[in-house]
Design a protein around this motif. Structure first.
Motif, short mmCIF file in Angstrom:
data_model
loop_
_atom_site.label_atom_id
_atom_site.label_comp_id
_atom_site.label_asym_id
_atom_site.label_seq_id
_atom_site.Cartn_x
_atom_site.Cartn_y
_atom_site.Cartn_z
N GLU A 152 0.81 -1.22 0.00
CA GLU A 152 0.00 0.00 0.00
C GLU A 152 0.85 1.26 0.00
O GLU A 152 0.43 2.29 -0.54
CB GLU A 152 -0.93 0.00 1.22
CG GLU A 152 -2.02 -1.06 1.18
CD GLU A 152 -2.93 -0.98 2.38
OE1 GLU A 152 -2.69 -0.12 3.26
OE2 GLU A 152 -3.88 -1.78 2.46
N HIS A 153 2.03 1.20 0.59
CA HIS A 153 2.85 2.41 0.67
C HIS A 153 3.73 2.61 -0.57
O HIS A 153 4.50 3.57 -0.63
CB HIS A 153 3.73 2.38 1.93
CG HIS A 153 4.67 1.21 1.98
ND1 HIS A 153 4.32 0.00 2.50
CD2 HIS A 153 5.96 1.09 1.58
CE1 HIS A 153 5.34 -0.83 2.44
NE2 HIS A 153 6.35 -0.20 1.87
N THR A 155 2.47 1.88 -4.18
CA THR A 155 1.54 1.34 -5.17
C THR A 155 2.06 1.45 -6.60
O THR A 155 1.64 0.69 -7.47
CB THR A 155 0.19 2.05 -5.07
OG1 THR A 155 0.38 3.47 -5.22
CG2 THR A 155 -0.48 1.76 -3.73
#
Length: 239
Positions: A152-153, A155
């Motif tokens: 998620e950090h 993408t």
């Protein structure tokens, strides 16, 4: 270039016998946890992050490990010692100030010898089997990276993978896991000092000497207290 082509076009490299753990960073995003404790020593499920890596390396057959240290590095040396409790030899490359990834590797090269070595960021957690990399046929001046699905950090990812060839990011991207196999000559011609790794990887892509594989298992970049807590919950739940 396929794996078969690579193996046919390059001389076989010597078996991997050494590894380097990158442990010199300040862990600024992990503060206040890292104000008094270096990030590789932060405990997860009752064990410091760095200990998971040492155990996996030894299990994979690597018993000569170099650790670069800087921020609160004396704590890492005090905890890990000479490596005898894990049946390995630990040596330390001390940096008065963190030299970034490539700079730290370049300084440690005299300790790593002239054979390919395993490189792992000490502030990650993974179930990747390091032994898989020990039999990779690596051309001289080349590197082989382990890539993972984009977290998620990150993408947008770091690179793309075409068969076993790492390319600049295109439509489908993956994230560099902080795990790789490097020939010492990959760093040939670079002077000691503070230096990032990414420009060297990009240059290797241009020269068709950067390879890789996609790891589908678990991997966590323990970069924030929130991610550390999530990893702790996951490991405790799996026990």
């Amino acid at each position: 270039m396929t794996v078969t082509d690579r193996q046919l076009s390059a001389p076989a490299t010597a078996p991997v016998t050494r590894a380097m753990l990158l442990a010199a960073g300040k862990g600024e995003r992990m503060r206040p946890l890292t104000l008094d404790t270096p990030k590789p020593l932060l405990p997860v499920a009752g064990k410091p992050l760095i200990e998971y890596h040492i155990e996996r390396m030894v299990a994979g057959g690597v018993r000569d490990i170099v650790i670069n240290v800087s921020w609160l590095g004396e704590q890492i040396e005090a905890y890990c010692g000479d490596g005898s409790r894990w049946d390995c030899v630990l040596r330390y490359s001390r940096e008065p100030e963190p030299l970034e990834t490539a700079g730290g590797i370049i300084q440690a090269l005299p300790l790593l010898g002239d054979k390919p070595f395993l490189l792992v960021n000490a502030d990650i957690w993974t179930d990747f089997d390091f032994q898989k990399l020990l039999s990779v046929s690596l051309p001289r001046q080349a590197a082989h990276l382990v890539l993972v699905d984009n977290p998620e950090h990150n993408t947008e990812g770091d690179f793309s993978l075409e068969l076993d060839s790492v390319q600049l990011p295109s439509t489908e991207t993956l994230t560099y896991a902080g795990i790789g196999l490097y020939d010492p000559l990959f760093f040939e011609g670079f002077a000691p000092g503070k230096r990032a790794l990414l420009p060297l990887l990009q240059r290797a892509i241009e020269e068709s000497r950067l390879f890789g594989e996609h790891h589908l298992g678990h991997w966590t970049d323990v970069g924030t207290p929130k991610r550390l807590e999530a990893l702790e919950r996951r490991l405790l739940a799996s026990n």
